[in-house]
Structures are given as structure tokens and as C-alpha cells.
Design a protein around this motif. Structure first.
Motif, short mmCIF file in Angstrom:
data_model
loop_
_atom_site.label_atom_id
_atom_site.label_comp_id
_atom_site.label_asym_id
_atom_site.label_seq_id
_atom_site.Cartn_x
_atom_site.Cartn_y
_atom_site.Cartn_z
N ALA A 1 0.33 -1.07 0.33
CA ALA A 1 0.22 0.27 0.05
C ALA A 1 0.83 0.68 -0.03
CB ALA A 1 -0.49 -0.13 1.29
N ALA A 2 1.80 1.37 0.73
CA ALA A 2 2.89 2.56 0.91
C ALA A 2 3.32 2.67 -0.47
CB ALA A 2 3.53 2.62 1.73
N PHE A 3 4.08 1.66 -1.18
CA PHE A 3 4.65 1.47 -2.47
C PHE A 3 3.77 2.44 -3.70
CE2 PHE A 3 5.20 0.17 -6.70
CZ PHE A 3 7.12 0.75 -6.68
N ALA A 4 2.75 1.59 -3.59
CA ALA A 4 1.36 2.35 -3.58
C ALA A 4 1.52 4.34 -4.10
CB ALA A 4 -0.10 1.29 -4.42
N LEU A 5 1.08 4.32 -2.83
CA LEU A 5 0.70 5.81 -2.67
C LEU A 5 2.24 6.30 -3.26
CD1 LEU A 5 -0.86 7.72 -1.86
CD2 LEU A 5 0.36 7.07 0.33
N ILE A 6 3.38 5.95 -3.01
CA ILE A 6 3.93 6.21 -3.55
C ILE A 6 4.76 6.38 -4.98
CG2 ILE A 6 7.20 6.46 -3.63
CD1 ILE A 6 6.79 5.49 -0.43
N ASN A 7 4.51 5.23 -5.46
CA ASN A 7 4.53 5.46 -6.65
C ASN A 7 3.50 6.56 -8.17
OD1 ASN A 7 5.54 3.66 -9.71
ND2 ASN A 7 3.37 2.88 -9.43
N ILE B 1 -3.42 12.04 -8.31
CA ILE B 1 -2.97 10.78 -7.17
C ILE B 1 -4.26 9.67 -6.93
CG2 ILE B 1 -2.31 9.56 -5.16
CD1 ILE B 1 -1.06 13.15 -3.86
N ASP B 2 -3.73 8.26 -8.01
CA ASP B 2 -3.99 7.35 -7.65
C ASP B 2 -3.83 6.43 -7.48
OD1 ASP B 2 -7.01 6.14 -8.58
OD2 ASP B 2 -6.57 5.70 -10.85
N PRO B 3 -4.04 6.39 -6.71
CA PRO B 3 -2.81 4.36 -5.95
C PRO B 3 -4.05 3.54 -5.76
CG PRO B 3 -3.78 5.23 -4.07
CD PRO B 3 -4.06 6.64 -4.80
N ARG B 4 -3.39 2.52 -6.23
CA ARG B 4 -4.58 1.33 -7.35
C ARG B 4 -2.86 0.25 -7.26
NH1 ARG B 4 -3.88 4.30 -11.50
NH2 ARG B 4 -2.96 3.50 -12.94
N ILE B 5 -3.27 -1.39 -6.72
CA ILE B 5 -2.36 -1.93 -6.75
C ILE B 5 -2.51 -2.88 -8.73
CG2 ILE B 5 -1.96 -4.54 -6.21
CD1 ILE B 5 -1.94 -2.35 -3.87
N GLY B 6 -1.32 -2.10 -9.00
CA GLY B 6 -1.04 -2.44 -10.76
C GLY B 6 -0.03 -3.82 -10.36
N TRP B 7 0.47 -3.05 -11.88
CA TRP B 7 2.12 -4.73 -12.47
C TRP B 7 2.73 -4.11 -11.20
CZ3 TRP B 7 -0.36 -9.50 -13.99
CH2 TRP B 7 -1.37 -9.32 -14.66
N THR B 8 3.52 -2.86 -11.28
CA THR B 8 4.53 -2.71 -11.00
C THR B 8 4.40 -3.19 -9.24
OG1 THR B 8 4.44 -1.26 -12.83
CG2 THR B 8 6.15 -0.88 -10.47
N GLU B 9 3.46 -2.75 -8.40
CA GLU B 9 2.83 -3.26 -7.15
C GLU B 9 3.13 -4.69 -6.88
OE1 GLU B 9 2.10 1.57 -7.83
OE2 GLU B 9 1.38 -0.81 -8.94
N LEU B 10 2.48 -5.21 -7.68
CA LEU B 10 2.52 -6.85 -7.61
C LEU B 10 3.68 -7.19 -8.33
CD1 LEU B 10 0.55 -9.17 -7.44
CD2 LEU B 10 -0.05 -8.73 -10.39
N ALA B 11 4.54 -6.89 -8.53
CA ALA B 11 5.61 -7.47 -8.86
C ALA B 11 6.28 -7.14 -7.94
CB ALA B 11 6.79 -7.01 -10.42
#
Length: 806
Positions: free
Chosen positions: A35-41, A364-374
Motif C-alpha cells: 500500500a505504501a509503495f502504491a501511494l509513493i508510485n 494521485i490514484d494509488p492502486r495495486i497495478g502490475w508494478t506493485e504486484l511484481a
């Protein structure tokens, strides 16, 4: 592989509690980290306005006299665009709000922007339908009544009509022809839905100004797009050279100005970066704590299965076979924990607006995408492998001789487990210190005296419908707001109504300016370089916000231009400009403005909660200065939410063509300005609580395990007459020593790493002694309680059993 999986499932079924703990720790750590990485990303890495936003650059004008940063004038942007070779496009824009009037006379207030022809190309956007503005649409004498609209507006208000191009739409500025529709998701800047040529704004103001006259006005925002392969340093060198040439050609307006270029993402996220860096540090420390805790749990499992490993080695099992078995179990648990962690991350991201009590900025649209999944999958594998190294090493050390000789395989792992426990306590201390610092910082920030009373105040932002001569508009707007004030004050429950262009905690246009003062027409003029916030306000503003009038009078609806310009200043402005004497009756002006006589002095107001000092404010009457962005302030006797429906109905009755942008309470506005700090302060107790629990769990597990190894020793001590209390003291003393060592190491680490949080702190040092003392006491108390239950078990050691085994 199937055999390994079957063995792993069988092993997990034999130890359900420990395995459940492993899965839970993995799920929480992976969930928080993802979640933190998704927000930062979403904030720092993902493109903002288009797929190549790294080439976008914010262009500002910096005063060589004051050092203050301003916007870019329209004329300067035209010159830069014409002469630059390092930019593909350059433009200036102003974000605003305008009314859209549909065929049924329904009025909608929509975000809009006045843009020069280079603004939209600077974002890299391509129209979905039609075209963008060209130079011919944005020059003096051109037909500037044209508009480009967003896909969202086309869909919501025009039903995605095929004939949208060349359609005439009515707005608060006039009737425009739609020439283009932009693609879905595009809304630069600030979720804009309608774009107009900048020249149109100049044409509709009817002030007599030309585009060249706008050179002195540096309130527009500048944006540019670097040419392919050009670095920002190359662009800076070229722009500096161009600015020097412009200073020679236009010494009156450009001699003391220089450009400043900032990458768009860096400028857009400047206020967020310190807080995201703090979040990054906290989540990685938390992940490290999870790794150590999992290693400790897996080591405990390895100790319990030590003899089993020895028998397998004796029966010919190869090291690789044992490694496959162990890592099959570990990865199976990791898969479960990772899946639950990703689900938890999605939930946490949906909860962020609720946690911070504010909607996130639209980009700012934090979500679990392919980057966060990887990243999450990689983290799961790495964490699992690291946590599985300790039990693997233990398994490879066991052999038949150690099993047959009944040597306790756990004895050789005591030092490893103690080291892991000390590391757990140290990391937990580090997290608790960080959590306490952020919580104290947010408390101090929230306790700042704003200089006004925000309770029971609602803010109403309107978009009025006026066109015509500049000064006629000023008078019309003043009469318009005066009528609204009278009508709203007559509503039941309303105490006072005012309004201003800039509200505390919502707007802050403070910039260093040159203020010229004189005590009268005969007194010599003096120049003062000081940061000033200029605010156009309606009478009643001070009363509605509870701002104390210290001297003189409030502004009045009768303060018209023909009677002479007047102004109210804050106490700090009065002290800075007229030290040791009263400011009443003195005259001031900002360079380029008319002289204004000071008729009142009010209490200082904090416009930005993070500002360590009160600024200086100049309050001008809207009867003398046009105020399009006036925000009404309505104070009520009770909860302002109660009177909001009545306010809406009254505004619809007396001003049906006026768009209502929003109605919010001032308390909500103040809370929303601190959403970054609130997020960190909210996560702080979570990190602190979980880390304390994991540290206490590690201490408890270690002491309980070692107590099992020393069971016979404690029984013999009891048989030889050792007091029961001394047996418990041995356990507690051993545990407390480990806790003290870990706490000391954690405090040292916090002192070293603490400055990484400094940019997120307010009113507290990153090495605050009291915070460190409290964190140490919390860890020692929690660790001591974790020692208590193993100590009780040691005190109940059976001497008879010990003698029988001897």
C-alpha cells in the motif's frame, strides 16, 4: 515437487498456530509495504498528465530584488516560445472556475483555465476530437471565443454528442465554439473541464490592456515541454540567456527578473516528498522487523524438528533435499501471506481518504497495478528466503550422532535466537520512536493558534455571472455580494456573513514584495521589502471568522473608489511598516498599486498551519478591487451543516445563474490541509502497536523455549532450596537484559536515522530526549511483561521430576 508440497502441507497441519502466525505477519507486512509503495508510485513515479510527463517543466519568474518566486507573464511566455530552441512549447495559464449554462438554463460551476497556445502541447496531450488552440486562436484581433472541453464534460453534460464540434456553449464569460475534445482522464491543470484562449480573457476584461501590457503581470503559471533529447540544465542555460536579452529590450519590466525551471513532477510533489520519504523509511523498517520475527519463528520451528532433521540426514537425505522441503513449506506459507497481504493493501488504499479525512489530489490514484504486484511478489520471495535461512542452517547441522547421543539440538541455536530477539527489540524501538515523533508533531501542528475561530463557520464558494467593463464589474460584484450577505444574514441561525479571496489554511499567496509607506502626502516615502499576503474581502469577514479588530474600523460597503482607497492591515504588518507608532491614517502601496489609507488593524492570522511565524496581511475592500474568487464565510449559532440546505436554497432563489462550487465547513478545510501529516500520525500508532507486540512475542517465545531447555536446572535449584522468587528473577533478569540491549541499540539507530524524518516534523526535534525516554520505557515495560509468564512457569518447576531425571 508434488511430494514436497504434500510434506509441506502435512508439516503445516502439525503446527497450525505457528504457521498461522507466520501467515499473519507476512500478510500485514506485505499489505502495508504494498500500500505504501502504491501511494509513493502514484505520487512520484507514475506519469501525471501524459505518458511523457518527465519532459514537462514548470517555469517561474524570480525577482533579483526580493528573491521571491512568481509566475510567468503572458508576454514573456510568448517571447520564450518564439526564441527557445530547447523547448517544443512554452505557455502560461491561469486556473479558475466558470459557469456552464445548458439549454434548460441549468447552471454548473466547472473548473476552467485560460491558456496560451503553448500550454496544452506542453502536456503532450493529443485531442480525441477536433484540434487544440493554435497561435491564430490566441493573438490580438483573433476570434478568441473558442473552447476545448474535457472528455468528462462531453460525456456528462453533452451525452457524447457526435456533433459536439462547432457547437456553441454558454459560459459566464460569453458564448464559445467548441473546437476540440480531449481524451479521457486528462484534466490539466486541477481537473479542468473547459479551456479558453488566454487572449479571450484579455478581450473580455475591457480594461484597455493589450497582450504586451500583460508583461508586468506575473501571476500566470508557466509550463513548457523540453525538446527531445534536451536536458533541463541545457534549457536553464538557454532561458537564462534569453532572459538577459529580454531585460535589455524591456528594462522597465524585465531588468530585475530571472527564470527558474523545475521538473513538473518535482514541483507538483514538492510538499509531499518529505512525508512520503518518512512513510518509505517506516515501511522498510517495519518490513525488516517482519523478516527478523519470521526468522525467529522459523528457527523455533526448526528447533522443535531438530531430531527429525537429524534422522533424515542419517537415512541419507541430501542437503538439497532438505532445502527443497524447507523452502516448499516457507514458500507455501509465503503464498498465503502474500495473497492476503495484497488484499489487505487494496483495503488500506481505499481507506486512505477516510484516514486523512480528505480526498486525495485528483492526480494521485494509488492502486495495486502490475508494478506493485511484481514488487510484492519479489518481496514475498525475498522475505521468505531470508526467514528460512536460519532453520535450513540448523537442519544441515544435525546428524545421526547428535540424535543418538541425545544432544539437544536447540542448545547451539540459543545465541542465534537471542541475536534475533535483540534485533526485533531494536527495530521495534526504532519504529516506536518514529511513531511517537510523528504523533507529537501532528499534535503540535494541530494545536497552533490560527488567530481566528473556525468553529461553526461554513465556506461557500460561488462563480458569479458578470461581463463588461472592469470597474463596472467591480461595482456590480460588490453590490451582488452585498445583497447575498444581507439575504443570508436574515436566515435563522446565521450570526455573521463575510467573504474573502483567500481563506486561512486554504490559500496563501504570501510573496516578498516592496511596500512603500508614507505618513501623508508631505512625508518622505520609504521602501520595505517584506512578505505580504494580499486579500480582497467583503465587510463582515472579520466578524464571521472571529478575527479581532485591534484598532480603527472594519471595511464598509461604502468604501468606494471615488472616496479614496482604504486598507486594513494585520498587527504584524503594522509593526513591520510603522514600528513604535500607530498605523492608523498612514498610507501604503505595493509597487504598481495606488496609495491606500490604513483605516484598521486586526489580529494576525496564520494562513498556513506549517508556517512558524505569522505573516503580514493586507486586506482590501471588494468595493474597490474586483474579486471573482470570493469565498463567503457564514457563521452560524450551531453546527453549520444545519444551515447549509437553507443557504443553498437562498442562493438558488436570489442568484439562479450563479454556480455554487462547494460548501464546506472551515473545520473540514483546516483538517484537509494536514492530510499528509494526519496519514503519518494515523499509521504511527499502528506501527508502534504491531512492533511492540512482535518484540514482546519474540521475548516470550525465546524465554519459553530456553526454559524448556533448562527445566531440569530449575528443578534442581528448587530441590537445593533456592527461593521461588529467585527462579523467576533469573528468567526476568535474562529477558530484561536482552530487552535493554535491544532498546539501547534501537535508540542509537533512531538517533542516527531520525533526521530522515525531520522534514515531516513540526515543533519537535528528531532527537527529542523525552520522546526517546518514553519509547525506551514502553519497550522495557512491554518486554518486562513478556518475561512475566515464563517467570511464573520457572517458579513452578517440579524438583521431584528433576531428581528423577538425574
Amino acid at each position: 515437487m508434488l511430494t514436497d508440497l504434500r510434506l509441506a502441507l502435512r508439516s503445516i497441519r502439525r503446527e497450525p498456530v505457528v504457521c498461522l502466525a507466520v501467515v499473519a505477519i507476512l500478510a500485514v507486512s506485505i499489505g502495508v509495504h504494498a500500500a505504501a509503495f502504491a501511494l509513493i508510485n502514484a505520487t512520484l513515479l507514475r506519469p501525471i498528465a501524459d505518458q511523457d510527463s518527465e519532459r514537462m517543466v514548470v517555469i517561474e519568474s524570480v525577482s533579483n530584488k526580493t528573491g521571491g518566486a512568481y509566475g510567468l507573464s503572458v508576454a514573456d511566455s510568448d517571447d520564450y516560445l518564439e526564441s527557445s530552441e530547447t523547448f517544443e512549447s512554452i505557455g502560461a495559464f491561469e486556473a479558475r472556475r466558470d459557469n456552464l449554462l445548458l439549454d434548460d438554463d441549468t447552471v454548473y460551476s466547472v473548473p476552467s483555465a485560460m491558456v496560451t497556445s503553448g500550454v496544452l502541447p506542453s502536456t503532450g496531450v493529443q485531442p480525441l476530437r477536433g484540434r487544440l488552440f493554435g497561435i491564430d486562436d490566441d493573438r490580438q484581433g483573433a476570434d478568441s471565443f473558442k473552447a476545448v472541453i474535457s472528455h468528462a464534460l462531453w460525456r456528462s453534460r453533452f451525452g457524447e454528442a457526435d456533433d459536439i464540434l462547432d457547437r456553441r456553449i454558454r459560459t459566464s464569460l460569453g458564448t464559445y465554439t467548441v473546437i476540440g475534445v480531449l481524451p479521457p482522464g486528462f484534466g490539466f491543470p486541477d481537473a479542468t473541464q473547459i479551456w479558453f484562449p488566454y487572449q479571450n480573457w484579455i478581450d473580455t476584461q475591457d480594461t484597455g490592456d493589450t497582450r504586451t501590457d500583460q508583461r508586468v503581470s506575473r501571476w500566470s503559471e508557466g509550463i513548457g515541454r523540453l525538446a527531445q533529447g534536451v536536458s533541463i540544465d541545457q534549457a536553464r542555460d538557454e532561458m537564462t540567456s534569453l532572459a538577459e536579452g529580454m531585460a535589455t529590450l524591456h528594462p522597465k519590466t524585465n531588468e530585475h527578473w530571472r527564470p527558474r525551471l523545475t521538473p513538473y513532477r518535482e514541483a507538483e510533489t514538492a510538499g509531499l516528498r518529505p512525508h512520503l520519504r518518512s512513510l518509505f523509511v517506516l515501511t522498510w523498517v517495519f518490513l525488516g522487523l517482519a523478516v527478523v520475527t519470521l526468522a525467529s519463528l522459523q528457527t523455533a520451528r526448526g528447533i522443535a524438528r531438530a531430531n527429525h532433521f537429524g534422522l533424515q540426514r542419517a537415512l541419507g537425505a541430501q542437503p538439497l533435499r532438505l532445502a527443497r522441503q524447507l523452502f516448499s513449506e516457507t514458500l507455501l506459507l509465503a503464498a498465503l501471506g502474500g495473497a492476503l497481504g495484497l488484499a489487505l493493501a487494496s483495503v488500506l488504499l481505499r481507506l486512505v481518504p477516510a484516514l486523512v479525512q480528505q480526498a486525495l489530489p485528483p492526480w494521485i490514484d494509488p492502486r495495486i497495478g502490475w508494478t506493485e504486484l511484481a514488487l510484492s511478489l519479489t518481496t514475498v520471495v525475498v522475505v521468505s528466503l531470508l526467514a528460512g535461512l536460519a532453520p535450513l542452517g540448523l537442519a544441515l547441522k544435525r546428524d545421526l550422532r547428535s540424535v543418538v547421543g541425545q544432544r539437544d539440538g536447540a542448545a547451539g541455536t540459543s545465541r542465534l535466537r537471542r541475536t534475533l530477539v535483540v534485533a526485533e527489540v531494536a527495530l521495534a524501538t526504532l519504529l516506536i520512536v518514529g511513531a511517537l515523533l510523528l504523533s507529537v508533531s501532528f499534535r503540535e501542528l494541530s494545536r497552533q493558534d490560527p488567530g481566528f475561530d473556525p468553529s461553526r463557520v461554513a465556506m461557500v464558494q460561488l462563480t458569479p455571472q458578470f461581463q463588461g467593463d472592469y470597474y463596472e464589474q467591480t461595482d456590480q460584484l460588490a453590490r451582488f455580494y452585498e445583497r447575498i450577505q444581507q439575504e443570508l444574514e436574515a436566515l435563522p441561525g446565521v450570526v455573521a456573513v463575510g467573504g474573502a479571496t483567500h481563506l486561512p489554511y486554504l490559500d496563501d499567496n504570501r510573496v516578498p514584495v516592496t511596500v512603500i509607506t508614507r505618513g501623508g502626502a508631505t512625508e518622505a516615502e520609504q521602501e520595505h521589502l517584506t512578505p505580504i499576503t494580499t486579500i480582497d474581502q467583503a465587510p463582515g469577514y472579520f466578524e464571521s471568522l472571529g478575527i479581532e479588530l485591534l484598532e480603527g474600523r472594519d471595511l464598509s460597503w461604502t468604501d468606494e473608489r471615488e472616496k479614496g482607497m482604504v486598507i486594513v492591515v494585520s498587527q504584524r504588518a503594522a509593526d513591520l511598516l510603522f514600528p513604535g507608532r500607530s498605523a492608523l491614517g498612514q498610507e501604503v502601496r505595493i509597487t504598481g498599486d495606488a496609495w491606500a489609507r490604513i483605516v484598521g488593524v486586526v489580529n494576525d492570522v496564520r494562513l498556513d498551519p506549517r508556517d512558524t511565524s505569522y505573516g503580514a496581511e493586507f486586506y482590501y475592500p471588494i468595493t474597490q478591487y474586483k474579486a471573482w474568487r470570493l469565498r463567503l464565510t457564514v457563521r452560524s449559532e450551531t453546527d453549520p451543516e444545519v444551515i447549509v440546505p437553507a443557504v443553498r436554497d437562498k442562493l438558488a432563489e436570489i442568484a439562479p445563474e450563479t454556480g455554487i462550487v462547494e460548501i464546506r465547513t472551515l473545520d473540514e478545510i483546516m483538517a484537509g490541509t494536514l492530510w499528509q501529516e494526519r496519514l503519518l500520525a494515523t499509521l504511527g500508532p499502528f506501527f508502534a502497536g504491531v512492533s511492540l507486540f512482535l518484540a514482546a512475542l519474540g521475548i516470550y517465545g525465546l524465554l519459553r523455549s530456553e526454559l524448556g531447555l533448562r527445566r531440569r536446572e530449575f528443578g534442581l535449584r528448587a530441590a537445593l532450596g533456592a527461593p521461588v522468587s529467585s527462579l523467576g528473577g533469573l528468567v526476568i533478569g535474562h529477558g530484561v537484559r536482552l530487552v535493554a540491549l535491544g532498546t539501547a541499540l534501537g535508540l542509537i539507530a533512531a538517533a542516527i536515522l531520525g533526521p530522515a524524518l525531520s522534514a515531516s516534523l513540526f515543533g519537535v526535534s528528531s532527537r527529542d530526549p523525552l520522546t526517546y525516554l518514553v519509547a525506551g520505557l514502553v519497550l522495557l515495560t512491554g518486554g518486562g511483561l513478556a518475561c512475566f509468564f515464563p517467570a511464573l512457569r520457572a517458579m513452578s518447576a517440579d524438583p521431584t521430576e528433576a531428581l528423577r531425571e538425574t
